[in-house]
Design an enzyme around this catalytic site. Structure first.
Site, PDB file in Angstrom:
ATOM      1  N   GLY A 121      12.237  11.144 -18.547  1.00  0.00           N
ATOM      2  CA  GLY A 121      12.673  12.434 -19.040  1.00  0.00           C
ATOM      3  C   GLY A 121      13.605  13.181 -18.115  1.00  0.00           C
ATOM      4  N   GLU A 155      27.199   4.858  -6.375  1.00  0.00           N
ATOM      5  CA  GLU A 155      26.139   4.833  -5.364  1.00  0.00           C
ATOM      6  C   GLU A 155      26.705   4.517  -3.989  1.00  0.00           C
ATOM      7  OE1 GLU A 155      22.672   3.191  -8.428  1.00  0.00           O
ATOM      8  OE2 GLU A 155      23.245   2.022  -6.687  1.00  0.00           O
TER       9      GLU A 155
END
Length: 640
Positions: A121, A155
């Site tokens: 979530g 990243e």
């Protein structure tokens, strides 16, 4: 199940090409929405709470490759950046599980990987970037298709930025690719980048990505085909050892505050340690309880920590063996010496044999804290053939446990001047208090016999107290206690607690030492003990501590005090307020069974169900607090 499914779905979305029929329309729509984010690529300064989105491309090569942490959530030690389809099920999987096993002792979130740790979530982008910024080590695993993933390049850019700005440790692994291929974007590695870069949503990723790759090559790299001659298992071990060595200071035992007159004592013990001597040495520190043996030994251990690759610190052995058995302590020792997951030791004889094998000819550093029986030493270090230069430190109360060939050090009480300093720090939060309390302070300190624990507890109890009559009353109570009776001196502080605070103190002493504070707090809140304020009172009075793992702890003298109150020697076990060990529960069980047999024998079979109900209600009424405690303790292994 919902959480697990969602994680797995997120993983599939990122590893599957958008054009593949496996990816649903809903998934592609969600990816598209994230791609359109105008958020910056790099995370703002650490002072900012602003949230960001990292661009997520719609293709297969747009997968964030490492697990995440909430922007305001947990920190990690190691961040793994990798191209999922290339290495997730092979090299990265081995490295991840090895780091996870090693990290169990040090940190609950030691290593970070996408399909294991991504919170359900939460936005993937902001969590990945936050995870990188809050990690101490990053390991980018550069594989053939790494540069084809916009997520991986994002990243890497952030990793190299953290290396420059906050000194993050970066350990790049080139997995079946050559450094020149990464630097010059040549070969299959370069082709993968060129074939996908036009699909990248952010121009700065295209520009900064090659720069970050070149910078990565300029640092120390580990080539999977050359390092350790291509043996991946050895490469994993080498990376783990480097991480532990680099982060050794973070893993050292915690030291208490308000240390007084410790430097000279440390110097004296270090003379006995004498690292220049090539022989194995066993140093025994002995003295009465509450005098500071554990603190002194821990400082010595910290000083020696980085001189030994094989090391183990076993705290509070007496209590650990009483609660979990010597086999449990043996398994901890084996695990720490070998840097492996805890072994299952079923018999102590097998355990000592495994310890002897693990320590054979190895230079080791071992701390055995609070040993109270010769059998404990025999089953932990008995018969071990340690390597040259090994150092074993033992703390105990009984000098007789220390053999003549050991280097023995008696830890003595503080002198009057040092006692006053420690007392004043706890009572007045400074080196000395107001002049009007000088005489009272001197008299109170004299009654403690120079025992650091008593000085802390009594000083903390008087902290903030301005009424001299209260001080005089405390002095009178202390004078009425025999000089050698430490627990009775400590009990004065216990007696000043409210009833609810006493219940919390006794619960911790008997059951909750080493338990996460939050777990026990649920029980106390349900019992209307007001645990937040209650715990703070106990902490302020130096009766308990909360360690770095958020666990409840207390000094063994205070623990023994609490247990003697909850389990008086002149009272039958079934009347004790908190039976905590297995033997006591057996006694209670026999008592209940006797009651059942007696009641049933006095009635007809028709009345048996009613009697069982009555007995159940009797047990619930008399032992409901104990039952509640054990129910809470039984569920303490579940994640909150």
């Amino acid at each position: 199940m919902g959480n697990y499914s969602s994680k797995q779905q997120g993983k599939r979305v990122r590893d599957t090409d958008a054009s593949s029929p496996i990816t649903s329309k809903k998934q592609r729509h969600e990816q598209s929405e994230q791609c359109e984010s105008d958020s910056p690529l790099l995370l703002p300064s650490s002072d900012s709470l602003e949230k960001i989105d990292v661009p997520l491309a719609s293709g297969s090569n747009s997968d964030p490759s490492a697990s995440s942490t909430s922007v305001n959530g947990n920190n990690y030690y190691v961040f793994l950046s990798f191209r999922g389809p290339d290495t997730r099920n092979g090299f990265v999987d081995h490295l991840y599980h090895r780091l996870k096993d090693v990290g169990l002792k040090f940190h609950p979130n030691f290593v970070f990987r996408d399909d294991k740790d991504l919170p359900f979530g939460e936005k993937i982008g902001e969590n990945l970037i936050s995870a990188i910024k809050h990690s101490k080590v990053s390991i980018p695993v550069i594989s053939e298709n790494y540069a084809a993933s916009e997520w991986c390049i994002c990243e890497l850019i952030q990793i190299m930025e953290c290396k420059k700005t906050i000194g993050q440790i970066v350990l790049p692994v080139f997995y079946n690719v050559k450094p020149y291929e990464v630097r010059e974007l040549q070969g299959a590695f370069g082709e993968a980048f060129e074939s996908r870069k036009d699909r990248f949503k952010k121009e700065e990723v295209k520009q900064k990505g090659p720069v970050a790759l070149r910078e990565l090559v300029d640092s120390r790299v580990f080539e999977s085909e050359k390092t350790t001659n291509g043996r991946e298992g050895e490469l994993v071990n080498e990376l783990v050892e480097i991480i532990l060595r680099e982060l050794q200071h973070d893993f050292q035992p915690h030291l208490p505050a308000n240390l007084v007159a410790i430097e000279d004592r440390v110097a004296e013990v270090m003379e006995l340690v004498d690292l220049a001597c090539p022989d194995t040495r066993i140093i025994g520190i002995w003295g009465m309880g509450g005098i500071g043996k554990t603190t002194l030994a821990t400082i010595i251990y910290k000083k020696l920590f980085n001189k030994f690759q094989c090391r183990s610190s076993l705290q509070d052995i007496r209590e650990e063996i009483n609660r979990k058995g010597v086999e449990h302590v043996q398994s901890l020792l084996i695990s720490e010496i070998t840097k492996s997951p805890p072994h299952s030791v079923h018999k102590s004889d097998i355990g000592i044999a495994m310890i002897q094998l693990s320590c054979e000819n190895k230079k080791v550093l071992i701390l055995l804290d609070d040993v109270d029986h010769q059998d404990h030493l025999d089953k932990l270090i008995g018969g071990c053939n340690f390597g040259l230069g090994s150092r074993i430190i033992i703390t105990c109360r009984d000098k007789a446990l220390l053999k003549s060939e050991y280097k023995r050090y008696e830890l003595k009480v503080l002198n009057l001047n040092d006692s006053l300093i420690l007392f004043s720090r706890c009572a007045f939060e400074g080196e000395q208090g107001p002049t009007r309390f000088t005489d009272l302070s001197n008299d109170i300190v004299a009654t403690t016999g120079g025992l650091p624990l008593a000085l802390k507890v009594i000083g903390s109890l008087l902290n903030g107290e301005k009424d001299q009559m209260v001080w005089r009353e405390m002095l009178e109570k202390l004078r009425n206690v025999p000089a050698e009776d430490v627990q009775e001196k400590l009990r004065i502080s216990y007696d000043k607690l409210t009833n609810k605070e006493k219940q919390i103190f006794l619960d911790i002493a008997c059951v909750f030492i080493g338990t996460d504070k939050r777990i026990a707090t649920y029980l106390w809140a349900d019992l209307k003990f007001f645990p937040i304020t209650g715990l703070q009172v106990l902490i302020n009075r130096s009766l308990i501590k909360i360690n770095e793992e958020n666990q409840l702890t207390m000094h063994d003298q205070l623990r023994d005090l609490g247990r003697s109150i909850a389990r008086p020697e002149d009272v039958k076990p079934w009347h004790w307020s908190r039976p905590w060990d297995v033997e006591t529960m057996k006694i209670l069980g026999r008592k209940v069974m006797t009651m059942c047999t007696f009641r049933i024998s006095q009635c007809s079979l028709v009345a048996v169900p009613q009697i069982i109900v009555v007995l159940f209600l009797y047990i619930l009424d008399h032992y409901r607090h104990v039952v509640s405690i054990f129910l809470v303790k039984a569920t303490s292994n579940f994640d909150l």
